[in-house]
Scaffold this motif. Structure first.
Motif, PDB file in Angstrom:
ATOM      1  N   ARG A  28      16.708  22.040  56.986  1.00  0.00           N
ATOM      2  CA  ARG A  28      17.474  23.083  57.902  1.00  0.00           C
ATOM      3  C   ARG A  28      18.394  23.745  56.862  1.00  0.00           C
ATOM      4  N   HIS A  29      18.537  25.089  57.432  1.00  0.00           N
ATOM      5  CA  HIS A  29      19.102  26.002  56.433  1.00  0.00           C
ATOM      6  C   HIS A  29      20.317  26.611  57.680  1.00  0.00           C
ATOM      7  N   MET A  70      26.830  18.964  59.049  1.00  0.00           N
ATOM      8  CA  MET A  70      26.892  19.357  57.608  1.00  0.00           C
ATOM      9  C   MET A  70      28.049  19.191  56.999  1.00  0.00           C
ATOM     10  N   GLY A  71      28.332  19.317  55.702  1.00  0.00           N
ATOM     11  CA  GLY A  71      29.572  19.270  55.017  1.00  0.00           C
ATOM     12  C   GLY A  71      29.630  20.043  53.789  1.00  0.00           C
ATOM     13  N   SER A 128      26.218  29.508  53.043  1.00  0.00           N
ATOM     14  CA  SER A 128      25.046  29.262  53.554  1.00  0.00           C
ATOM     15  C   SER A 128      24.871  27.653  53.242  1.00  0.00           C
ATOM     16  N   ALA A 129      24.365  26.910  54.038  1.00  0.00           N
ATOM     17  CA  ALA A 129      23.986  25.361  53.578  1.00  0.00           C
ATOM     18  C   ALA A 129      22.675  24.892  53.966  1.00  0.00           C
ATOM     19  N   ALA A 130      22.239  23.750  53.543  1.00  0.00           N
ATOM     20  CA  ALA A 130      20.940  23.147  53.889  1.00  0.00           C
ATOM     21  C   ALA A 130      20.900  21.946  53.579  1.00  0.00           C
ATOM     22  N   ASP A 131      20.059  21.025  54.174  1.00  0.00           N
ATOM     23  CA  ASP A 131      20.046  19.760  54.153  1.00  0.00           C
ATOM     24  C   ASP A 131      18.707  19.057  54.447  1.00  0.00           C
TER      25      ASP A 131
END
Length: 131
Positions: A28-29, A70-71, A128-131
């Motif tokens: 996921r982004h 998210m964190g 921006s974050a991703a997991d």
């Protein structure tokens, strides 16, 4: 998600960030709009207090991240806009403490700007974050 730090020069590590990170196996982004020091109604808080504005901006960023499950540890890119670079740098320990707990040295850019959308705001953070 696998993060591989890329640091051809070690100087950025002393400042708390990697030159780059290779992200693999992300599913996921998340792209976050710029977060600022406003309350839940969008009212600016802490005029003239850079430290408290940075802290509240990070609180708001974390709230957005938590909304996606998210964190701070999932942030892959950080852009910090400020109307006073010197004052922001004096309070960068606030960022260091928050990202240190998350064991993250996220690639980041700090930019000085003439002003933000609301004149009393001194800092805005995009992520921006991703997991």
């Amino acid at each position: 998600m696998q993060r591989t730090p890329i640091n051809p020069w070690p100087w950025s590590l002393q400042l708390g960030y990697n030159q780059a990170e290779l992200i693999t196996a992300a599913t996921r982004h998340l792209i976050c709009a710029g977060q600022t020091a406003v309350d839940a109604n969008g009212t600016p808080q802490h005029p003239g207090d850079m430290r408290r504005q940075i802290a509240l901006t990070l609180d708001n960023l974390e709230t957005v991240l938590h909304g996606a499950g998210m964190g701070l540890g999932q942030i892959t890119r950080l852009t910090i806009y400020t109307t006073d670079v010197d004052a922001a740098l004096q309070h960068f320990d606030v960022l260091g403490a928050r990202f240190g707990v998350a064991n993250a040295a996220t690639p980041m850019t700090l930019l000085g700007v003439t002003r933000l959308a609301i004149p009393t705001l001194m800092v805005e953070i995009e992520a921006s974050a991703a997991d």
